[in-house]
Enzyme design. Structure first.
Site, short mmCIF file in Angstrom:
data_model
loop_
_atom_site.label_atom_id
_atom_site.label_comp_id
_atom_site.label_asym_id
_atom_site.label_seq_id
_atom_site.Cartn_x
_atom_site.Cartn_y
_atom_site.Cartn_z
N ARG A 1 0.88 -1.18 0.00
CA ARG A 1 0.00 0.00 0.00
C ARG A 1 0.91 1.22 0.00
O ARG A 1 1.72 1.40 0.91
CB ARG A 1 -0.93 0.02 1.22
N HIS B 1 -7.42 0.80 -6.46
CA HIS B 1 -7.62 -0.06 -5.29
C HIS B 1 -8.33 -1.33 -5.77
O HIS B 1 -9.49 -1.59 -5.42
CB HIS B 1 -8.46 0.70 -4.26
N ASP C 1 -17.48 7.22 -1.39
CA ASP C 1 -16.25 7.05 -0.62
C ASP C 1 -15.96 8.41 0.00
O ASP C 1 -16.59 9.42 -0.33
CB ASP C 1 -15.12 6.56 -1.54
N ARG D 1 -13.78 -8.50 2.21
CA ARG D 1 -12.36 -8.28 1.90
C ARG D 1 -11.57 -9.56 2.17
O ARG D 1 -10.68 -9.91 1.42
CB ARG D 1 -11.80 -7.11 2.74
N1 CP Z 1 -11.27 -0.13 2.48
C1 CP Z 1 -9.98 -0.19 2.87
O1 CP Z 1 -9.05 -0.42 2.08
O2 CP Z 1 -9.81 -0.02 4.22
P1 CP Z 1 -8.46 0.19 4.99
O3 CP Z 1 -7.89 1.52 4.57
O4 CP Z 1 -8.82 0.16 6.45
O5 CP Z 1 -7.50 -0.92 4.62
N1 NVA Z 2 -10.14 6.61 -1.34
C1 NVA Z 2 -9.71 6.23 -0.01
C2 NVA Z 2 -9.86 4.76 0.17
C3 NVA Z 2 -9.48 4.26 1.54
C4 NVA Z 2 -9.61 2.78 1.66
C5 NVA Z 2 -8.28 6.67 0.22
O1 NVA Z 2 -7.45 6.52 -0.68
O2 NVA Z 2 -8.01 7.18 1.31
#
Ligand code: CP
Ligand code: NVA
Length: 311
Positions: free
Chosen positions: A110, A137, A228, A295
């Site tokens: 990530r 994502h 989101d 997930r």
């Molecule tokens: N939705 C998602 O990726 O959540 P986190 O940021 O908690 O991993």
């Molecule tokens: N769009 C959000 C998703 C988090 C899981 C971000 O990038 O923060």
């Protein structure tokens, strides 16, 4: 067995493999219903395998779901907070990739910059999974599609309404629309539109992607309503953006325009009262906690696909 593959974006797998992931996830989820969450699946298909996870950004769901997924597949996971590793002191991505490839069977990253995961994947000799970048994502979207399918909705021809900011999650959803042949109406102000290249690619694949400033028209008759956060990680809060997105908040009035059997999705974390009202978030059409649980089930299929066991 297929050759091992990276999963940097949904297109690395393609529509058939994504469909296989959704089926596999449903089967595995059903086969272990009611079991303690850490108990390995009966076949333990990744016994002896180790996943190394690098986090340059915060995470709850991605971190826990990958760890639990590996346990359920019979393997294990190591979590690396980038700042606490030599990456945080500037060790080359190329060297990190080659070292982790000697110590783990698969890597998940990530990061803020999609170019970093591409570089890591170039040097790694084991599969690399995108656990969120500034651009996409994909793992989230496999879980989202699983949630839609297990609610009895077919993907081809599905009408999805996305309301609010246009971000990494939307870009993967748009890619999925092209691969799985569903349609997305994006409701957003002109200043916050999705990447035109992502839209064009999905449209070329036969998906109908429409952009509109009219939130009510976007929600009208939708099968799935998605939003989101308005401020993704690494993006500053701004009053201007807050005001511009306020008409796109998913509230009861907007949700009432969708089909009566429509579901509401949000990848979480949510900011209730901002992008979604409490009534919708907690309401009967909200599937957000199934989506979060999924997930785990989606990650298991992604991991197996990356390691050549699926599709
Ligand atoms: N939705 C998602 O990726 O959540 P986190 O940021 O908690 O991993
Ligand atoms: N769009 C959000 C998703 C988090 C899981 C971000 O990038 O923060």
């Amino acid at each position: 067995m297929r050759a091992p593959s990276n999963f940097l974006d949904l297109g690395d797998a393609g529509g058939d493999a994504i469909a296989a992931m959704i089926n596999d996830a449903q089967d595995r989820k059903a086969a272990r219903a009611g079991w303690p969450k850490g108990r390995p699946d009966a076949d333990s298909p990744l016994a002896g395998h180790v996943l190394a996870m690098i986090f340059e950004k915060n995470s709850t769901r991605t971190r826990v779901s990958f760890d639990v997924a590996m346990r359920q597949l019979g393997g294990g996971a190591i979590t690396l907070e980038a700042a606490a590793t030599q990456i945080g002191r500037g060790e080359a991505i190329a060297d990190t990739a080659r070292v982790l490839s000697r110590m783990a069977d698969i890597i998940m990253v990530r990061t803020d910059d999609h170019a970093k995961i591409e570089e890591l994947a170039r040097y790694a000799t084991v599969p690399v999974i995108n656990g969120l970048t500034d651009r996409s994502h994909p793992c989230q979207i496999v879980a989202d599609l699983l949630t839609v399918v297990e609610r009895g909705k077919a993907l081809p021809g599905l009408e999805v309404a996305w309301l609010g900011d246009c971000n990494n999650v939307l870009h993967s959803l748009i890619e999925a629309a092209g691969l799985m042949r569903f349609n997305i109406r994006v409701g957003t102000p002109d200043d916050y539109r999705p990447d035109p290249a992502a839209v064009a690619l999905a449209q070329d694949s036969g998906a109908r992607i429409t952009l509109s400033q009219d939130a009510a028209a976007v929600a009208e008759g939708a099968d799935v309503v998605v939003t989101d956060t308005w401020f993704s990680m690494g993006h500053a809060h701004g009053e201007d953006k807050f005001a511009a997105l306020a008409p796109y908040r998913v509230d009861e009035a907007l949700m009432a325009r969708a089909r009566p059997d429509a579901i509401f999705l949000h990848c979480l974390p949510a900011h209730v009262g901002e992008e979604v009202s409490a009534g919708v978030f907690e309401g009967p059409q909200s599937a957000v906690f199934d989506e979060a649980e999924n997930r785990i089930h989606a990650q298991k299929s992604i991991l197996r696909w990356c390691l050549g066991q699926l599709g």
